[in-house]
Scaffold this motif. Structure first.
Motif, PDB file in Angstrom:
ATOM      1  N   GLY A 135     -17.586 -22.608  11.214  1.00 36.04           N
ATOM      2  CA  GLY A 135     -16.552 -22.501  12.159  1.00 36.04           C
ATOM      3  C   GLY A 135     -15.466 -23.502  11.775  1.00 36.04           C
ATOM      4  N   THR A 136     -15.118 -23.638  10.649  1.00 38.48           N
ATOM      5  CA  THR A 136     -14.096 -24.382  10.246  1.00 38.48           C
ATOM      6  C   THR A 136     -12.751 -23.819  10.396  1.00 38.48           C
ATOM      7  N   ASN A 137     -11.636 -24.537  10.298  1.00 37.36           N
ATOM      8  CA  ASN A 137     -10.131 -23.990  10.470  1.00 37.36           C
ATOM      9  C   ASN A 137      -9.809 -23.495   9.058  1.00 37.36           C
ATOM     10  N   ARG A 138      -8.697 -22.904   9.218  1.00 34.02           N
ATOM     11  CA  ARG A 138      -7.837 -22.140   7.949  1.00 34.02           C
ATOM     12  C   ARG A 138      -7.607 -23.359   6.962  1.00 34.02           C
ATOM     13  N   THR A 139      -6.999 -24.352   7.416  1.00 34.18           N
ATOM     14  CA  THR A 139      -6.771 -25.525   6.342  1.00 34.18           C
ATOM     15  C   THR A 139      -7.692 -25.815   5.538  1.00 34.18           C
ATOM     16  N   GLU A 189     -16.391 -32.604   5.608  1.00 34.44           N
ATOM     17  CA  GLU A 189     -15.740 -31.983   6.717  1.00 34.44           C
ATOM     18  C   GLU A 189     -16.479 -30.966   7.432  1.00 34.44           C
ATOM     19  N   TRP A 190     -17.275 -29.865   6.709  1.00 34.79           N
ATOM     20  CA  TRP A 190     -17.789 -28.996   7.395  1.00 34.79           C
ATOM     21  C   TRP A 190     -19.252 -29.362   8.090  1.00 34.79           C
ATOM     22  N   PRO A 191     -19.755 -30.392   7.805  1.00 33.18           N
ATOM     23  CA  PRO A 191     -20.954 -30.600   8.651  1.00 33.18           C
ATOM     24  C   PRO A 191     -20.591 -31.005  10.086  1.00 33.18           C
ATOM     25  N   GLU A 192     -19.277 -31.748  10.066  1.00 37.99           N
ATOM     26  CA  GLU A 192     -18.886 -31.880  11.484  1.00 37.99           C
ATOM     27  C   GLU A 192     -18.497 -30.771  12.324  1.00 37.99           C
ATOM     28  N   ASP A 193     -17.930 -29.607  11.267  1.00 33.48           N
ATOM     29  CA  ASP A 193     -17.317 -28.517  12.194  1.00 33.48           C
ATOM     30  C   ASP A 193     -18.727 -27.759  12.760  1.00 33.48           C
ATOM     31  N   ALA A 194     -19.576 -27.923  11.777  1.00 31.13           N
ATOM     32  CA  ALA A 194     -21.087 -26.903  12.119  1.00 31.13           C
ATOM     33  C   ALA A 194     -21.559 -27.514  13.190  1.00 31.13           C
ATOM     34  N   THR A 272      -9.015 -21.482  13.912  1.00 27.82           N
ATOM     35  CA  THR A 272      -7.731 -21.713  14.013  1.00 27.82           C
ATOM     36  C   THR A 272      -7.034 -21.993  12.913  1.00 27.82           C
ATOM     37  N   ASN A 273      -5.777 -22.219  12.886  1.00 22.27           N
ATOM     38  CA  ASN A 273      -4.911 -22.477  11.558  1.00 22.27           C
ATOM     39  C   ASN A 273      -5.189 -24.030  11.388  1.00 22.27           C
TER      40      ASN A 273
END
Ligand code: RET
Length: 282
Positions: A135-139, A189-194, A272-273
């Protein structure tokens, strides 16, 4: 030079200065190098079976974001099948003369450059699927994908550089720098988003599988004929082929099985962006 390398040399390397081999001649050498050729055909068979299995697994996926993860993941064995067909037909293999300083200096060594080229198509699909799952962002998605493509293309440059031994390793280091950026996104980054998205359990498993196996590729590049030539061409090719089985087919199977069973969770995520990943409330 190790025994393995010497054993390989008959069909997989030749003295420098020889005329360039034609595609049928390279193909003929592959028929003689049974171990190497088998490392290609095993993957063609497994990629084919994976494609059939994944299409079956995806038969009831109707949630749009889950469908996107499916298509990205399905592209992994599709690209792999094409990649290995390129190698098996001799189309994406060349004999390159190694520069002075290299352990096989002056020999024309079989280089499977098609691998590095097709990784530039398959590995971004793996990361796209993982990023969507987290569920990460586009950046962050853009960052991971472009750094990954940079890693593959500069890895290709390392393999194809015949002018200077030093510059082969310079390209290798540049590729490692791109790889470090990919690892940062994957591990930080992605573990936080997940976690925010509620997909952290499956993301954690796939992240570990990916990071551990992906480390194998630069290690075998360095040990193989293209690097320090501690390992022969066939051994290196088998190493890549086995890593591929885990990093592509096993990875994709675990991901798709989970997505097929958890579409509502995926459906609640938005991309999101630049902002943090958001889960849309019911
Ligand atoms: C190279 C050599 C230069 C340094 C680095 C490399 C990394 C390669 C990786 C490849 C992953 C490939 C996969 C393929 C699946 O289709 C190019 C070997 C860092 C990480 C997963």
């Amino acid at each position: 030079m190790t025994g393995t390398v010497v054993a390989d040399l008959g069909v997989l390397a030749q003295a420098g200065g020889a005329a360039e081999l034609t595609q049928p001649e390279i193909f003929q050498r592959l028929q003689d190098a049974v171990a190497l050729n088998t490392s290609f055909w095993i993957n063609i068979a497994l990629a084919g079976l994976s494609i059939l299995l994944f299409v079956y697994l995806g038969r009831n996926v109707d949630e749009p974001r889950s469908q996107l993860i499916f298509v990205a993941t399905l592209l992994v064995p599709l690209v792999s099948l094409s990649s290995y067909l390129g190698l098996a037909s001799g189309l994406t293999i060349s004999f390159l003369e190694m520069p002075p300083g290299h352990a096989l200096a002056g020999e024309e060594v079989l280089t499977m450059w098609g691998r590095y080229l097709t990784w530039a198509l398959s590995t971004p699909m793996i990361l796209l699927a993982l990023g969507l799952l987290a569920g990460t962002n586009r950046t962050k998605l853009f960052t991971a994908l472009t750094m990954d493509i940079g890693m593959c293309i500069t890895g290709l440059a390392a393999a194809l550089t015949t002018s200077s031994y030093l510059l082969r390793w310079a390209w290798y280091l540049v590729s490692c720098a791109f790889f470090a950026a990919v690892l940062y996104v994957l591990l930080v980054e992605w573990p936080e988003d997940a976690a925010a998205a509620g997909t952290d359990a499956i993301f954690g498993t796939l992240k570990t599988l990916t990071v551990v196996l992906w480390f194998g590729y630069p290690i075998f590049w360095a040990l193989g004929a293209e690097g320090f030539a501690v390992l022969g061409v066939s051994t290196t090719s088998w190493a890549y082929s086995l890593l591929d089985i885990g990093a592509k087919y096993a990875f994709a199977f675990l991901l798709l099985r989970w997505v097929a069973a958890n579409q509502p969770t995926i459906g609640r995520l938005t991309t999101t962006n630049t902002g943090p990943a958001a889960a849309v409330d019911d």
